[in-house]
Motif scaffolding. Structure first.
Motif, short mmCIF file in Angstrom:
data_model
loop_
_atom_site.label_atom_id
_atom_site.label_comp_id
_atom_site.label_asym_id
_atom_site.label_seq_id
_atom_site.Cartn_x
_atom_site.Cartn_y
_atom_site.Cartn_z
N THR A 14 -36.46 30.22 -125.25
CA THR A 14 -35.26 29.83 -126.12
C THR A 14 -34.92 28.60 -125.89
O THR A 14 -33.88 28.10 -126.77
N CYS A 15 -35.40 27.56 -125.30
CA CYS A 15 -35.04 26.15 -125.02
C CYS A 15 -36.11 25.38 -126.07
O CYS A 15 -37.41 25.57 -125.61
N PRO A 16 -35.89 24.57 -126.75
CA PRO A 16 -36.45 23.70 -127.64
C PRO A 16 -36.89 22.35 -126.95
O PRO A 16 -37.63 21.52 -127.61
N PHE A 17 -36.75 21.98 -125.76
CA PHE A 17 -36.87 20.96 -125.02
C PHE A 17 -38.29 20.78 -125.07
O PHE A 17 -39.16 21.68 -124.65
N GLU A 18 -38.92 19.50 -125.30
CA GLU A 18 -40.09 18.98 -124.73
C GLU A 18 -40.00 17.44 -124.45
O GLU A 18 -39.31 16.75 -124.99
N GLN A 33 -35.48 16.59 -114.30
CA GLN A 33 -34.24 16.27 -114.62
C GLN A 33 -33.56 17.18 -115.57
O GLN A 33 -32.28 17.73 -115.59
N HIS A 34 -34.47 17.64 -116.70
CA HIS A 34 -34.09 18.70 -117.74
C HIS A 34 -33.87 19.75 -117.00
O HIS A 34 -32.86 20.63 -117.39
N ALA A 35 -34.61 20.52 -116.14
CA ALA A 35 -34.56 21.73 -115.49
C ALA A 35 -33.20 21.87 -114.86
O ALA A 35 -32.62 22.77 -114.85
N ALA A 38 -30.13 21.02 -117.71
CA ALA A 38 -30.01 22.20 -118.65
C ALA A 38 -30.14 23.63 -117.99
O ALA A 38 -29.59 24.42 -118.68
N HIS A 39 -30.82 23.82 -116.97
CA HIS A 39 -31.07 25.09 -116.56
C HIS A 39 -30.71 25.37 -115.24
O HIS A 39 -30.76 26.50 -114.74
N ASN A 40 -30.01 24.48 -114.80
CA ASN A 40 -29.56 24.44 -113.36
C ASN A 40 -30.57 24.93 -112.32
O ASN A 40 -30.28 26.02 -111.54
ZN LIG Z 1 -35.27 23.71 -121.15
#
Ligand SMILES: [Zn+2]
Length: 58
Positions: A14-18, A33-35, A38-40
């Motif tokens: 569900t996450c569009p991050f790349e 850092q994103h994990a 954004a996802h705790n």
């Molecule tokens: Zn993500």
């Protein structure tokens, strides 16, 4: 050549991050850092190993 990590490949469809970076280390840093933000998610050695295994070279 660049290194690419996406959340989809990491098992979060569900996450569009790349992230695409020049080096594996830089891609890992941005993805970590994103994990966390954004996802705790805590970046454990196990998670880091999993993420490393799904890095694509593009
Ligand atoms: Zn993500």
């Amino acid at each position: 050549m660049a290194y690419k990590i996406t959340c989809k490949d990491a098992g979060i469809p569900t996450c569009p991050f790349e992230v695409t970076a020049e080096t594996e280390d830089e891609a890992m840093k941005v993805a970590s850092q994103h994990a966390q933000s954004a996802h705790n998610m805590k970046v454990t050695p196990e998670l880091a190993a999993k993420v490393k295994s799904i890095i694509k070279t593009v």
